[in-house]
Motif scaffolding. Structure first.
Motif, PDB file in Angstrom:
ATOM      1  N   VAL A 134       0.879  -1.128   0.008  1.00  0.00           N
ATOM      2  CA  VAL A 134       0.058  -0.060  -0.109  1.00  0.00           C
ATOM      3  C   VAL A 134       0.914   1.138  -0.134  1.00  0.00           C
ATOM      4  N   ASP A 135       0.889   1.884  -0.998  1.00  0.00           N
ATOM      5  CA  ASP A 135       1.646   2.985  -1.146  1.00  0.00           C
ATOM      6  C   ASP A 135       3.064   2.972  -0.910  1.00  0.00           C
ATOM      7  N   GLY A 136       3.861   1.979  -1.215  1.00  0.00           N
ATOM      8  CA  GLY A 136       5.133   1.940  -0.832  1.00  0.00           C
ATOM      9  C   GLY A 136       5.619   0.977   0.520  1.00  0.00           C
ATOM     10  N   ASP A 137       4.435   0.737   1.412  1.00  0.00           N
ATOM     11  CA  ASP A 137       4.546   0.406   2.481  1.00  0.00           C
ATOM     12  C   ASP A 137       4.146  -1.284   2.285  1.00  0.00           C
ATOM     13  N   ILE A 138       4.799  -2.280   2.813  1.00  0.00           N
ATOM     14  CA  ILE A 138       4.403  -3.567   2.789  1.00  0.00           C
ATOM     15  C   ILE A 138       3.911  -4.123   4.040  1.00  0.00           C
ATOM     16  N   TYR A 139       2.845  -4.624   4.036  1.00  0.00           N
ATOM     17  CA  TYR A 139       2.191  -5.475   5.287  1.00  0.00           C
ATOM     18  C   TYR A 139       2.109  -6.743   5.251  1.00  0.00           C
ATOM     19  N   PHE A 140       2.467  -7.496   6.425  1.00  0.00           N
ATOM     20  CA  PHE A 140       1.942  -9.038   6.277  1.00  0.00           C
ATOM     21  C   PHE A 140       0.660  -9.050   6.743  1.00  0.00           C
ATOM     22  N   HIS A 141      -0.068  -9.717   6.161  1.00  0.00           N
ATOM     23  CA  HIS A 141      -1.650 -10.047   6.366  1.00  0.00           C
ATOM     24  C   HIS A 141      -1.787 -11.329   7.211  1.00  0.00           C
ATOM     25  N   VAL A 142      -2.007 -10.980   8.505  1.00  0.00           N
ATOM     26  CA  VAL A 142      -2.075 -11.838   9.636  1.00  0.00           C
ATOM     27  C   VAL A 142      -3.048 -12.954   9.377  1.00  0.00           C
ATOM     28  N   PRO A 143      -4.257 -12.491   8.735  1.00  0.00           N
ATOM     29  CA  PRO A 143      -5.273 -13.887   8.706  1.00  0.00           C
ATOM     30  C   PRO A 143      -4.612 -14.851   7.512  1.00  0.00           C
ATOM     31  N   SER A 144      -3.414 -14.498   6.913  1.00  0.00           N
ATOM     32  CA  SER A 144      -3.251 -15.455   6.126  1.00  0.00           C
ATOM     33  C   SER A 144      -2.366 -16.671   6.796  1.00  0.00           C
ATOM     34  N   PHE A 145      -2.066 -16.417   8.002  1.00  0.00           N
ATOM     35  CA  PHE A 145      -1.115 -17.388   8.759  1.00  0.00           C
ATOM     36  C   PHE A 145      -2.165 -17.719  10.022  1.00  0.00           C
ATOM     37  N   SER A 146      -2.574 -19.016  10.053  1.00  0.00           N
ATOM     38  CA  SER A 146      -3.642 -19.769  10.780  1.00  0.00           C
ATOM     39  C   SER A 146      -3.130 -19.690  12.411  1.00  0.00           C
ATOM     40  N   HIS A 147      -1.827 -19.755  12.088  1.00  0.00           N
ATOM     41  CA  HIS A 147      -1.235 -19.903  13.724  1.00  0.00           C
ATOM     42  C   HIS A 147      -1.007 -18.625  14.502  1.00  0.00           C
ATOM     43  N   TYR A 148      -1.378 -17.433  14.146  1.00  0.00           N
ATOM     44  CA  TYR A 148      -0.726 -16.446  14.690  1.00  0.00           C
ATOM     45  C   TYR A 148      -1.424 -16.270  16.030  1.00  0.00           C
ATOM     46  N   LEU A 159      -5.957  -9.469  20.400  1.00  0.00           N
ATOM     47  CA  LEU A 159      -5.258  -9.151  19.212  1.00  0.00           C
ATOM     48  C   LEU A 159      -5.636  -7.930  18.605  1.00  0.00           C
ATOM     49  N   ASN A 160      -6.886  -7.839  18.481  1.00  0.00           N
ATOM     50  CA  ASN A 160      -7.670  -6.802  17.681  1.00  0.00           C
ATOM     51  C   ASN A 160      -7.588  -5.348  18.168  1.00  0.00           C
ATOM     52  N   ARG A 161      -7.060  -5.247  19.558  1.00  0.00           N
ATOM     53  CA  ARG A 161      -6.898  -3.947  19.988  1.00  0.00           C
ATOM     54  C   ARG A 161      -5.653  -3.414  19.311  1.00  0.00           C
ATOM     55  N   HIS A 162      -5.891  -2.184  19.194  1.00  0.00           N
ATOM     56  CA  HIS A 162      -4.814  -1.272  18.514  1.00  0.00           C
ATOM     57  C   HIS A 162      -3.527  -0.746  19.513  1.00  0.00           C
ATOM     58  N   ARG A 163      -2.383  -1.381  18.963  1.00  0.00           N
ATOM     59  CA  ARG A 163      -1.196  -0.724  19.688  1.00  0.00           C
ATOM     60  C   ARG A 163      -0.727   0.441  19.307  1.00  0.00           C
ATOM     61  N   ILE A 164      -1.012   1.062  18.136  1.00  0.00           N
ATOM     62  CA  ILE A 164      -0.699   2.303  17.480  1.00  0.00           C
ATOM     63  C   ILE A 164      -1.898   2.728  17.015  1.00  0.00           C
ATOM     64  N   GLU A 165      -1.740   3.942  16.362  1.00  0.00           N
ATOM     65  CA  GLU A 165      -2.804   4.481  15.855  1.00  0.00           C
ATOM     66  C   GLU A 165      -3.248   3.805  14.617  1.00  0.00           C
ATOM     67  N   PRO A 166      -4.669   3.550  14.293  1.00  0.00           N
ATOM     68  CA  PRO A 166      -5.134   2.773  13.088  1.00  0.00           C
ATOM     69  C   PRO A 166      -4.925   3.210  11.986  1.00  0.00           C
ATOM     70  N   ASP A 167      -4.554   2.183  11.099  1.00  0.00           N
ATOM     71  CA  ASP A 167      -4.332   2.725   9.659  1.00  0.00           C
ATOM     72  C   ASP A 167      -5.401   2.042   9.014  1.00  0.00           C
ATOM     73  N   GLU A 168      -6.016   2.711   8.332  1.00  0.00           N
ATOM     74  CA  GLU A 168      -7.103   2.590   7.300  1.00  0.00           C
ATOM     75  C   GLU A 168      -6.727   1.642   6.206  1.00  0.00           C
ATOM     76  N   ARG A 169      -5.762   2.020   5.726  1.00  0.00           N
ATOM     77  CA  ARG A 169      -5.072   1.271   4.712  1.00  0.00           C
ATOM     78  C   ARG A 169      -4.879  -0.436   4.822  1.00  0.00           C
ATOM     79  N   LYS A 170      -4.848  -0.797   6.059  1.00  0.00           N
ATOM     80  CA  LYS A 170      -4.786  -2.084   6.325  1.00  0.00           C
ATOM     81  C   LYS A 170      -5.931  -3.146   6.072  1.00  0.00           C
ATOM     82  N   LYS A 171      -5.733  -4.314   5.445  1.00  0.00           N
ATOM     83  CA  LYS A 171      -6.623  -5.170   5.321  1.00  0.00           C
ATOM     84  C   LYS A 171      -7.319  -5.535   6.673  1.00  0.00           C
TER      85      LYS A 171
END
Length: 465
Positions: A134-148, A159-171
């Motif tokens: 997304v715009d030059g940022d690369i994110y790991f998509h956590v739901p793609s890994f079932s053992h998270y 795990l769904n609690r935000h540890r940082i400011e939410p980023d709407e670009r994340k899936k």
């Protein structure tokens, strides 16, 4: 040997083989290191020493994070580059832990030396569908890994609690950065690198996955670090490595607990950060190391002036016991052996008990208690045991303390030559005749040679100045 595995939440046996491959997370180099860093460094160094004592060849990797948000902010604030800040505090860390007898790792990799490896790793995760851009940022998509979440044992709600400011670009809210597009402060700090996705820099978690795999392969035996790294750092690291390689990347995860300050966790907001270098102004590195091993690694360790003073006195008791044995060995080598009046077979039992304590989840408090028992015994028999018996006591004591990393630079008390031996005899006669002037002159002669004479109820002994 058994060690507690954070992933399985139980003690597990370390496989019997020739080589152990261990990766321990190092510091983020943006400030002087504190005693929390020291505890982790000392514990894993002790772990390594004990594994080597058991006969393993240990490949030990400790990284340095030399590009990171905190490093960049400090660089911008001070008008320096990311490299200048990181290199300064890496050097200061190494200086600090050297005082604690922490040995250099087999490898000390830095993030900036492995940018091509990181780019390759991220690229493969993209190809496999575990990451997205997304715009030059690369994110790991956590739901793609079932053992998270299995390592930190956190619920989906946690795990769904935000540890940082939410980023709407994340899936997904749990997704985390593998690569970050360059920002203005990154450019100011010269912390940007070319990539297929534009200029940027690595995310925090990707670095350890890449460097661990490069130096140790996958899977490797032990991954260590402070308890605070379990989530998100090690959880994310495990996810991206497992996703890429298709296997559990680490056999055993090991984490040490915090250093507390009078019952409170160290934090900048509370103003209670205790830096290693500040303690070393008042106490030796070996005293601090001894203190850091007095609590079990999976329990909090409470720091206070009173606590470290107690540790100093206990350490000095051990040192005095070792010195007494060494001085008596030198005396017997100089003046001749004697017939033993004691049994010292129990020294073997002390060594066995020490090893048993360390083999059961590295119980250093128990190991230290056994070392003190050995010191008590040494003090009891020092003037009645034979030379060979004292040598056995000394060797056992040094083996135990060497595993714990104390008395490393011990210089053996010397056997005296005939001339010095005769001067000792002359001095003994002078003291008997109350000719203290001559006795003092002879004592001063030895002092000039770097040897201190010590008057004991059993006669003159000596040690290095």
């Amino acid at each position: 040997m058994e060690i507690y595995n954070t992933l399985t939440r139980k003690l597990e046996s370390i496989e019997r083989k020739d080589e152990i491959r261990m990766y321990v997370c190092g510091i983020t180099a943006y400030d002087y290191s504190h005693i929390g860093h020291a505890r982790s460094a000392v514990f894993f160094d002790t772990f390594r020493r004990f594994l080597e004592f058991l006969g393993y060849r240990v490949i030990y990797v400790q990284n340095f994070t030399d590009v990171d948000d905190k490093i960049i902010k400090r660089a911008v604030k001070e008008g320096k580059t990311q490299k200048e800040i990181a290199e300064k505090y890496i050097a200061e860390y190494m200086k600090d832990v050297q005082e604690l007898n922490v040995r250099r790792a087999t490898y000390h990799p830095k993030v900036t030396d492995h940018i091509p490896d990181i780019i390759d790793f991220v690229g493969r995760l993209l190809e496999m569908g575990h990451a997205y851009e997304v715009d030059g940022d690369i994110y790991f998509h956590v739901p793609s890994f079932s053992h998270y979440g299995e390592l930190s044992k956190q619920s989906l709600e946690e795990l769904n609690r935000h540890r940082i400011e939410p980023d709407e670009r994340k899936k997904d809210v749990k997704d985390f950065a593998l690569w970050k597009a360059a920002k203005d402060e990154d450019i100011l700090a010269k912390a940007v690198f070319d990539s297929p996705w534009g200029k940027g820099r690595p995310g925090w978690h990707i670095e350890c996955s890449v460097m661990a795999a490069k130096y140790l392969g996958v899977p490797f035996d032990i991954h260590g670090g402070g308890k605070d790294l379990i989530f998100p750092h090690h959880e994310n690291e495990r996810a991206q490595s497992y996703a890429l390689y298709g296997v559990e990347p680490v056999r055993i995860w090991v984490h040490n607990d915090f250093v507390m300050i009078r019952g409170e966790k160290m934090s900048k907001s509370l103003g209670n950060i205790v830096k290693i270098r500040d303690i070393l102004k008042r106490y030796s590195g070996e005293v601090l190391r001894y203190f850091l091993l007095t609590a079990h690694y999976r329990s909090p360790l409470d720091y206070s002036e009173e606590a470290i003073e107690r540790a100093k006195k206990a350490y000095e008791y051990l040192r005095t016991a070792l010195l007494n044995v060494d001085m008596e060995i030198a005396y017997l080598k100089t003046f001749g052996d004697r017939e033993s009046k004691v049994e010292v077979a129990e020294v073997e039992k002390y060594m066995k008990d020490f090893v048993d304590a360390m083999e059961h989840d590295l119980n250093t408090p128990r190991a230290i208690a056994i070392l003190h028992t050995t010191a008590n015994f040494a003090n009891k028999v020092v003037y009645t045991a034979s030379l060979s018996q004292l040598e056995e006591i000394f060797s056992t004591f040094k083996t135990m303390s060497g595993i714990l990393g104390i008395f490393e630079k011990w210089k053996r008390v010397p056997e005296l030559g005939n001339e010095d031996k005769n001067r000792i005899i002359e001095r003994e006669k002078a003291r008997t005749k109350r000719n203290f002037d001559l006795a003092d002159r002879i004592r001063d002669e030895f002092t000039e040679k770097g040897i201190i004479l010590i008057d004991t109820p059993k006669g003159t002994r000596w040690r290095w100045k």
